[in-house]
Design a protein around this motif. Structure first.
Motif, mmCIF file in Angstrom:
data_model
loop_
_atom_site.group_PDB
_atom_site.id
_atom_site.type_symbol
_atom_site.label_atom_id
_atom_site.label_comp_id
_atom_site.label_asym_id
_atom_site.label_seq_id
_atom_site.Cartn_x
_atom_site.Cartn_y
_atom_site.Cartn_z
ATOM 1 N N ILE A 174 -0.263 -14.714 0.756
ATOM 2 C CA ILE A 174 -0.132 -13.992 2.017
ATOM 3 C C ILE A 174 -0.489 -12.531 1.775
ATOM 4 C CG2 ILE A 174 1.675 -15.499 2.921
ATOM 5 C CD1 ILE A 174 3.649 -13.207 2.333
ATOM 6 N N ASP A 175 -0.833 -11.812 2.841
ATOM 7 C CA ASP A 175 -1.083 -10.380 2.746
ATOM 8 C C ASP A 175 0.250 -9.668 2.853
ATOM 9 O OD1 ASP A 175 -3.776 -10.655 2.491
ATOM 10 O OD2 ASP A 175 -4.166 -10.433 4.645
ATOM 11 N N CYS A 176 0.399 -8.660 1.999
ATOM 12 C CA CYS A 176 1.635 -7.874 2.007
ATOM 13 C C CYS A 176 1.645 -7.068 3.284
ATOM 14 C CB CYS A 176 1.684 -6.961 0.789
ATOM 15 S SG CYS A 176 3.119 -5.825 0.868
ATOM 16 N N PRO A 177 2.709 -7.048 4.036
ATOM 17 C CA PRO A 177 2.739 -6.311 5.287
ATOM 18 C C PRO A 177 2.693 -4.801 5.068
ATOM 19 C CG PRO A 177 4.850 -7.398 4.895
ATOM 20 C CD PRO A 177 3.913 -7.811 3.824
ATOM 21 N N HIS A 178 2.962 -4.292 3.896
ATOM 22 C CA HIS A 178 2.963 -2.845 3.654
ATOM 23 C C HIS A 178 1.613 -2.357 3.112
ATOM 24 C CE1 HIS A 178 7.216 -2.564 4.463
ATOM 25 N NE2 HIS A 178 7.411 -3.597 3.670
ATOM 26 N N CYS A 179 1.161 -3.041 2.064
ATOM 27 C CA CYS A 179 -0.062 -2.550 1.420
ATOM 28 C C CYS A 179 -1.292 -3.415 1.736
ATOM 29 C CB CYS A 179 0.114 -2.438 -0.073
ATOM 30 S SG CYS A 179 0.403 -4.030 -0.849
ATOM 31 N N HIS A 180 -1.176 -4.469 2.323
ATOM 32 C CA HIS A 180 -2.208 -5.401 2.759
ATOM 33 C C HIS A 180 -2.940 -6.046 1.601
ATOM 34 C CE1 HIS A 180 -1.487 -4.297 6.870
ATOM 35 N NE2 HIS A 180 -1.611 -3.000 6.531
#
Length: 173
Positions: free
Chosen positions: A3-9
């Motif tokens: 998944i993509d990190c919601p903070h750093c993408h």
């Protein structure tokens, strides 16, 4: 799973879920069982102690016939009683005037013939005039009479015409 990190993408790999651990029943406290055992053992110990602390009941005494005194007059002021009341023997009764004053006492002896202490012993003395007519009575009391011992009683006589006395009864509380 990725998944993509919601903070750093940045793409982040998530570890797979760990298999579920088997369900373990919660541990129950042994306190109720221990308390129950202690109570049962305590009650049993108290019952044993209590049964041993109590003296055994006394053996029943054989029935004794009710005996009344046999009297022989030794003189006008005395009578000899040859008898037993509840394991107590009575001797002669004498009327004695006090050394000072006008008081008169019926004086005698009671002997405890048993191996047991007697409690609340009361002697009743009948009083007679010169013609042998009963004119009254006198009493004396002893709180206890030890086994095999004598009690020298002294009952106050209030009937002025008494010249003879004899034991009518001896009782025990």
């Amino acid at each position: 799973m990725k998944i993509d990190c919601p903070h750093c993408h940045f793409a982040t790999l998530l570890p797979a879920a760990a298999p579920a651990a088997p369900a373990v029943a919660p541990r129950r406290s042994p306190l109720p069982q221990v308390l129950a055992i202690v109570i049962v053992l305590g009650a049993a110990g108290y019952g044993l102690w209590h049964s041993r602390a109590q003296p055994p009941p006394p053996a029943p005494l054989p029935p004794q016939p009710v005996l009344r005194p046999t009297v022989t007059a030794s003189n006008a002021a005395t009578a000899l009683v040859v008898n037993q009341w509840h394991g107590m023997e009575a001797g002669s009764v004498t009327l004695e005037k006090a050394t000072q004053g006008n008081l008169v006492y019926a004086v005698g002896k009671v002997h405890n013939t048993t191996a047991q202490q007697k409690f609340g012993v009361k002697v009743q003395v009948d009083l007679f005039d010169g013609q042998g007519v009963k004119i009254g009575s006198a009493n004396d009391y002893a709180a206890s009479l030890d086994a095999g011992k004598d009690w020298h009683f002294r009952a106050l006589v209030v009937d002025h015409g008494a010249v003879k006395a004899r034991i009518a009864d001896i009782t025990e509380d």
